[in-house]
Design a protein around this motif. Sequence first.
Motif, PDB file in Angstrom:
ATOM      1  N   HIS A   1     -13.682   9.748  -7.317  1.00 40.17           N
ATOM      2  CA  HIS A   1     -15.543  11.078  -7.232  1.00 40.17           C
ATOM      3  C   HIS A   1     -15.868  10.479  -5.192  1.00 40.17           C
ATOM      4  O   HIS A   1     -15.784  11.942  -4.800  1.00 40.17           O
TER       5      HIS A   1
ATOM      6  N   ASP B   1     -13.181  12.786  -3.334  1.00 38.76           N
ATOM      7  CA  ASP B   1     -13.809  14.479  -3.787  1.00 38.76           C
ATOM      8  C   ASP B   1     -14.867  14.582  -3.183  1.00 38.76           C
ATOM      9  O   ASP B   1     -15.485  15.682  -2.039  1.00 38.76           O
ATOM     10  N   ASP B   2     -15.775  13.773  -2.950  1.00 40.92           N
ATOM     11  CA  ASP B   2     -17.611  14.187  -1.865  1.00 40.92           C
ATOM     12  C   ASP B   2     -17.105  14.052  -0.572  1.00 40.92           C
ATOM     13  O   ASP B   2     -17.529  14.831   0.212  1.00 40.92           O
TER      14      ASP B   2
ATOM     15  N   ARG C   1     -19.503   7.890 -12.130  1.00 37.61           N
ATOM     16  CA  ARG C   1     -20.577   8.921 -11.391  1.00 37.61           C
ATOM     17  C   ARG C   1     -21.318   8.171 -10.366  1.00 37.61           C
ATOM     18  O   ARG C   1     -21.094   8.832  -9.270  1.00 37.61           O
TER      19      ARG C   1
ATOM     20  N   LYS D   1     -10.931   9.591 -12.583  1.00 37.63           N
ATOM     21  CA  LYS D   1     -11.262   9.534 -11.196  1.00 37.63           C
ATOM     22  C   LYS D   1     -11.490   7.995 -10.391  1.00 37.63           C
ATOM     23  O   LYS D   1     -11.008   7.675  -9.430  1.00 37.63           O
TER      24      LYS D   1
END
Length: 230
Positions: free
Chosen positions: A49, A52-53, A216, A44
């Motif tokens: 990430h 996705d958020d 992350r 990712k």
Amino acid sequence: MPVMTPIAIDEHSKEEKSAIQKDTLAVLALGDSLTRGTGDSTGKGYVGHLIDDLRQGSDQNVSIHNLAINGQRSDQLAQQIQQADVQRTIQGADLIVLTIGGNDLFRRGETLLNFDMNAIDGYREAYIQNLNFILSEIRKHNNEATIFYLGLYNPFINLGDSETTSKVIREWNYESAEALALYDHTVFVPTFDLFQLNVNQYLYSDQFHPNSEGYRIMADRLTSLLTNAR
């Protein structure tokens, strides 16, 4: 003579198309291996990430073009963004995320092996010139997209002479932030503090790139600033 029936223009259809276009958030990712996500076992990286958020936090569609290149320096990115297809992608972007400068400074570790402040000053001066060119070129093709630039962290903070290397990186970040401040809708995203106390926890086995946890926390920082900016 038969009466010609005027062809009706489907204005509703145009409006629907426009609404579809506005309903999609176009994200463009530029830069180096950090934006490619090198070192993340999940594949990712911080960009994945972030996407996705964004998708989880909104009903808006999100598209992503990741044009980052492993090992890329600022002079190479300056050349890349002059390509016609890249300029078209810039024009259509709503959000631009960027990492650049780490390869200008670290040069695959050579900078630390042959530590020379005069050379580092030269690298930084050339890099700032390139960064200004990159930002001005982006703004030439897109005045509205917000640019989020992620600053450098110190992967060598647990090695010898960490005070000196940290000072160099902080100065590098400061000048990057100053360059960004000259352009509207740009945000400097600090990462130095995220890695400062637990650098080994967040680094990949190469002891340079972030691991999945490192990416992350970078994405979390970026998402928090993006949420406040929107």
